[in-house]
Design a protein around this motif. Structure first.
Motif, short mmCIF file in Angstrom:
data_model
loop_
_atom_site.label_atom_id
_atom_site.label_comp_id
_atom_site.label_asym_id
_atom_site.label_seq_id
_atom_site.Cartn_x
_atom_site.Cartn_y
_atom_site.Cartn_z
N UNK A 82 -2.90 12.76 30.04
CA UNK A 82 -4.18 13.43 29.84
C UNK A 82 -5.25 12.35 29.68
N UNK A 83 -6.49 12.80 29.53
CA UNK A 83 -7.61 11.86 29.47
C UNK A 83 -7.55 10.97 28.23
N UNK A 84 -7.22 11.54 27.09
CA UNK A 84 -7.15 10.76 25.86
C UNK A 84 -6.10 9.66 25.96
N UNK A 85 -4.94 9.99 26.50
CA UNK A 85 -3.88 9.01 26.64
C UNK A 85 -4.25 7.94 27.67
N UNK A 86 -4.94 8.34 28.72
CA UNK A 86 -5.37 7.37 29.73
C UNK A 86 -6.34 6.37 29.12
N UNK A 87 -7.24 6.86 28.29
CA UNK A 87 -8.18 5.96 27.61
C UNK A 87 -7.43 4.99 26.71
N UNK A 89 -4.35 3.85 27.11
CA UNK A 89 -3.67 2.86 27.95
C UNK A 89 -4.66 1.83 28.48
N UNK A 90 -5.82 2.27 28.94
CA UNK A 90 -6.84 1.33 29.42
C UNK A 90 -7.23 0.36 28.30
N UNK A 91 -7.40 0.88 27.09
CA UNK A 91 -7.76 0.02 25.95
C UNK A 91 -6.66 -0.99 25.67
N UNK A 92 -5.40 -0.53 25.74
CA UNK A 92 -4.29 -1.44 25.54
C UNK A 92 -4.24 -2.53 26.59
N UNK A 93 -4.53 -2.16 27.82
CA UNK A 93 -4.56 -3.15 28.91
C UNK A 93 -5.67 -4.18 28.69
N UNK A 94 -6.81 -3.72 28.17
CA UNK A 94 -7.93 -4.62 27.91
C UNK A 94 -7.58 -5.68 26.86
#
Length: 199
Positions: A82-87, A89-94
């Motif tokens: 979902x959108x919250x989880x995608x956000x 993951x992106x933060x973790x990648x950053x």
């Protein structure tokens, strides 16, 4: 989850709002991906060993022990749905210093490769059970300087991630992967009445 939700449109929108372009944020190589990464669009190749991805994405990122007694590199143990989880993951990648993540897994995974990963899940589970027991303990004499009590909370959090991974392997991942197989084969999310393939 029944079916499949494609996180990439949301991920692209989120990344477009960042200061760093996608081709600088996602530089991980498919050939260097960690074998523990669950199939899906996101994966980690060679990352740093700072073990901070779980600060932003504890429901998606785990750490291995390939560098010896201490933390190794990161990997994706649950894809976002979902959108919250995608956000998250992106933060973790950053957070990852070497930019070792990538989001082009759809270009590499095949139906046969996903099924092969699933057949070998016992190897993944066996590793996760062992490391969760080790890193969840209260004493680690074989870790050298990493055995200092100041690191204990970090190891215990990592062990919680491994236990979460085990639970997901046992209940949840199969349903996700069936939906992902459908996506890889048809390139659209399942519609009502469309059967999902078996693993």
């Amino acid at each position: 989850m029944i079916g499949y939700w494609n996180p990439l449109p949301t991920a692209r929108r989120l990344v477009a709002g960042l200061d760093q372009p996608a081709d600088q944020l996602f530089t991980g190589l498919w050939e260097q991906r960690n074998w523990r990464n669950v199939p899906g669009p996101f994966y980690a190749g060679e990352t740093d060993s700072l073990a901070i991805g779980r600060l932003d994405a504890p429901g998606h990122i785990c750490y291995d022990d390939d560098l010896g007694g201490g933390f190794g590199v990161e990997f994706i143990y649950r894809q976002p749905v979902n959108e919250r989880e995608t956000e998250a993951v992106i933060s973790g990648c950053q957070c990852e210093l070497y930019r070792g993540y990538n989001w082009d897994g759809d270009d590499h995974w095949t139906v046969d490769a996903v099924r092969e990963w699933w057949r070998d899940r016992g190897r993944v589970r066996e590793w996760a059970v062992a490391i969760a027991a080790d890193w969840g303990a209260d004493a680690h004499p074989h870790w050298g300087y990493n055995a200092h009590p100041q690191y204990l909370g970090h190891y215990h959090d990592a062990a919680r991630g491994h236990r979460d991974f085990i639970a997901y392997l046992d209940d949840g991942l199969e349903a996700y992967l069936r939906g992902y197989l459908f996506w890889l084969d048809r390139r659209h999310e399942p519609r009502p009445g469309e059967a999902l393939p078996r693993l």
